[in-house]
Design a protein around this motif. Structure first.
Motif, PDB file in Angstrom:
ATOM      1  N   LEU A   1       0.839  -1.199   0.000  1.00 60.69           N
ATOM      2  CA  LEU A   1       0.000   0.000   0.000  1.00 60.69           C
ATOM      3  C   LEU A   1       0.872   1.247   0.000  1.00 60.69           C
ATOM      4  N   LYS A   2       0.411   2.254  -0.716  1.00 60.69           N
ATOM      5  CA  LYS A   2       1.018   3.584  -0.651  1.00 60.69           C
ATOM      6  C   LYS A   2      -0.130   4.583  -0.626  1.00 60.69           C
ATOM      7  N   GLU A   3      -0.069   5.544   0.207  1.00 64.02           N
ATOM      8  CA  GLU A   3      -1.102   6.559   0.394  1.00 64.02           C
ATOM      9  C   GLU A   3      -2.510   6.022   0.153  1.00 64.02           C
ATOM     10  N   ASP A   4      -3.036   6.120  -1.055  1.00 63.12           N
ATOM     11  CA  ASP A   4      -4.413   5.663  -1.309  1.00 63.12           C
ATOM     12  C   ASP A   4      -4.492   4.701  -2.492  1.00 63.12           C
ATOM     13  N   ASP A   5      -3.448   3.870  -2.654  1.00 63.58           N
ATOM     14  CA  ASP A   5      -3.412   2.980  -3.801  1.00 63.58           C
ATOM     15  C   ASP A   5      -2.599   1.726  -3.466  1.00 63.58           C
ATOM     16  N   PHE A   6      -2.746   0.710  -4.298  1.00 61.96           N
ATOM     17  CA  PHE A   6      -1.925  -0.487  -4.163  1.00 61.96           C
ATOM     18  C   PHE A   6      -0.543  -0.204  -4.734  1.00 61.96           C
ATOM     19  N   ALA A   7       0.429  -0.979  -4.250  1.00 62.47           N
ATOM     20  CA  ALA A   7       1.809  -0.809  -4.711  1.00 62.47           C
ATOM     21  C   ALA A   7       2.506  -2.164  -4.679  1.00 62.47           C
ATOM     22  N   SER A   8       3.706  -2.207  -5.221  1.00 59.03           N
ATOM     23  CA  SER A   8       4.516  -3.427  -5.162  1.00 59.03           C
ATOM     24  C   SER A   8       4.874  -3.731  -3.711  1.00 59.03           C
ATOM     25  N   LEU A   9       4.977  -5.015  -3.423  1.00 61.24           N
ATOM     26  CA  LEU A   9       5.448  -5.442  -2.111  1.00 61.24           C
ATOM     27  C   LEU A   9       6.953  -5.211  -2.016  1.00 61.24           C
ATOM     28  N   THR A  10       7.443  -4.956  -0.800  1.00 56.29           N
ATOM     29  CA  THR A  10       8.886  -4.894  -0.580  1.00 56.29           C
ATOM     30  C   THR A  10       9.409  -6.326  -0.488  1.00 56.29           C
ATOM     31  N   GLU A  11      10.697  -6.496  -0.599  1.00 56.31           N
ATOM     32  CA  GLU A  11      11.281  -7.836  -0.481  1.00 56.31           C
ATOM     33  C   GLU A  11      10.985  -8.439   0.896  1.00 56.31           C
ATOM     34  N   GLN A  12      11.002  -7.609   1.939  1.00 54.75           N
ATOM     35  CA  GLN A  12      10.700  -8.096   3.286  1.00 54.75           C
ATOM     36  C   GLN A  12       9.247  -8.567   3.391  1.00 54.75           C
ATOM     37  N   GLN A  13       8.331  -7.825   2.784  1.00 56.38           N
ATOM     38  CA  GLN A  13       6.917  -8.228   2.796  1.00 56.38           C
ATOM     39  C   GLN A  13       6.727  -9.523   2.018  1.00 56.38           C
ATOM     40  N   ILE A  14       7.372  -9.636   0.890  1.00 57.51           N
ATOM     41  CA  ILE A  14       7.272 -10.869   0.092  1.00 57.51           C
ATOM     42  C   ILE A  14       7.722 -12.058   0.933  1.00 57.51           C
ATOM     43  N   GLU A  15       8.872 -11.920   1.570  1.00 56.57           N
ATOM     44  CA  GLU A  15       9.409 -13.013   2.383  1.00 56.57           C
ATOM     45  C   GLU A  15       8.457 -13.367   3.531  1.00 56.57           C
ATOM     46  N   LYS A  16       7.940 -12.363   4.214  1.00 60.75           N
ATOM     47  CA  LYS A  16       7.044 -12.587   5.360  1.00 60.75           C
ATOM     48  C   LYS A  16       5.769 -13.315   4.955  1.00 60.75           C
ATOM     49  N   TYR A  17       5.093 -12.844   3.901  1.00 53.82           N
ATOM     50  CA  TYR A  17       3.805 -13.430   3.517  1.00 53.82           C
ATOM     51  C   TYR A  17       3.970 -14.719   2.709  1.00 53.82           C
ATOM     52  N   GLN A  18       5.086 -14.856   2.037  1.00 53.52           N
ATOM     53  CA  GLN A  18       5.360 -16.115   1.360  1.00 53.52           C
ATOM     54  C   GLN A  18       5.551 -17.211   2.416  1.00 53.52           C
ATOM     55  N   ASP A  19       6.269 -16.884   3.476  1.00 53.07           N
ATOM     56  CA  ASP A  19       6.461 -17.832   4.569  1.00 53.07           C
ATOM     57  C   ASP A  19       5.121 -18.149   5.246  1.00 53.07           C
ATOM     58  N   LYS A  20       4.341 -17.137   5.512  1.00 55.55           N
ATOM     59  CA  LYS A  20       3.042 -17.339   6.171  1.00 55.55           C
ATOM     60  C   LYS A  20       2.144 -18.267   5.363  1.00 55.55           C
ATOM     61  N   TYR A  21       1.995 -18.004   4.090  1.00 48.63           N
ATOM     62  CA  TYR A  21       1.052 -18.770   3.280  1.00 48.63           C
ATOM     63  C   TYR A  21       1.635 -20.070   2.712  1.00 48.63           C
ATOM     64  N   SER A  22       2.918 -20.294   2.891  1.00 47.30           N
ATOM     65  CA  SER A  22       3.513 -21.570   2.484  1.00 47.30           C
ATOM     66  C   SER A  22       3.227 -22.669   3.500  1.00 47.30           C
ATOM     67  N   HIS A  23       2.951 -22.282   4.735  1.00 44.82           N
ATOM     68  CA  HIS A  23       2.767 -23.251   5.819  1.00 44.82           C
ATOM     69  C   HIS A  23       1.311 -23.481   6.174  1.00 44.82           C
ATOM     70  N   GLU A  24       0.413 -22.932   5.420  1.00 48.33           N
ATOM     71  CA  GLU A  24      -1.007 -23.075   5.728  1.00 48.33           C
ATOM     72  C   GLU A  24      -1.779 -23.346   4.448  1.00 48.33           C
ATOM     73  N   MET A  25      -2.538 -24.418   4.463  1.00 45.79           N
ATOM     74  CA  MET A  25      -3.445 -24.708   3.342  1.00 45.79           C
ATOM     75  C   MET A  25      -4.706 -25.309   3.922  1.00 45.79           C
ATOM     76  N   ILE A  26      -5.822 -25.062   3.278  1.00 42.69           N
ATOM     77  CA  ILE A  26      -7.097 -25.605   3.716  1.00 42.69           C
ATOM     78  C   ILE A  26      -7.566 -26.597   2.672  1.00 42.69           C
ATOM     79  N   LEU A  27      -7.942 -27.759   3.126  1.00 37.61           N
ATOM     80  CA  LEU A  27      -8.495 -28.757   2.214  1.00 37.61           C
ATOM     81  C   LEU A  27      -9.981 -28.499   2.065  1.00 37.61           C
ATOM     82  N   SER A  28     -10.434 -28.352   0.858  1.00 34.40           N
ATOM     83  CA  SER A  28     -11.867 -28.229   0.607  1.00 34.40           C
ATOM     84  C   SER A  28     -12.451 -29.624   0.501  1.00 34.40           C
TER      85      SER A  28
END
Length: 129
Positions: free
Chosen positions: A81-108
């Motif tokens: 996010l930047k001011e009032d719009d979407f923006a590119s993720l930082t490398e730190q954000q990519i690493e954080k959320y990639q780690d978060k969502y790599s370890h969690e999956m829901i079986l439908s």
């Protein structure tokens, strides 16, 4: 714009997308909804009607204690996010959320046949004939 795409039952992947509404809608398969469940300046962008359309369960949203309070259905992406719009993720954000969502999956679980809803034939007893 560099985002993290999270598809049901798949590992998250970094993807470069056009910074247009149509590109975002195409990625999630419909109208978009942005939610802000994190303290970081990021948005989780998903299909606004994912649950209504019966899209597959993807990942949970959890509170500060890790307790799930909602489920995101269908493909979503995490954007900066930047001011009032979407923006590119930082490398730190990519690493954080990639780690978060790599370890969690829901079986439908597939829906069961609705055989129990079919009316049963009523057998006539001898005295009803």
């Amino acid at each position: 714009m560099k985002v993290l795409v999270v598809r049901p039952m798949e590992m998250p992947e970094v993807q470069e997308i056009d910074h247009t509404l149509s590109a975002m809608q195409e990625l999630v398969g419909g109208t978009i909804q942005a939610v802000y469940p994190f303290d970081d300046p990021v948005a989780l962008v998903c299909n606004d009607e994912g649950k209504l359309l019966g899209l597959p369960w993807n990942r949970t949203l959890t509170d500060d204690h890790g307790v799930p309070y909602d489920i995101v259905c269908g493909t979503f992406f995490v954007a900066g996010l930047k001011e009032d719009d979407f923006a590119s993720l930082t490398e730190q954000q990519i690493e954080k959320y990639q780690d978060k969502y790599s370890h969690e999956m829901i079986l439908s679980v597939p829906k069961q046949p609705e055989a129990h809803k079919k009316p049963m034939k009523k057998e006539k007893h001898e005295h009803e004939r």
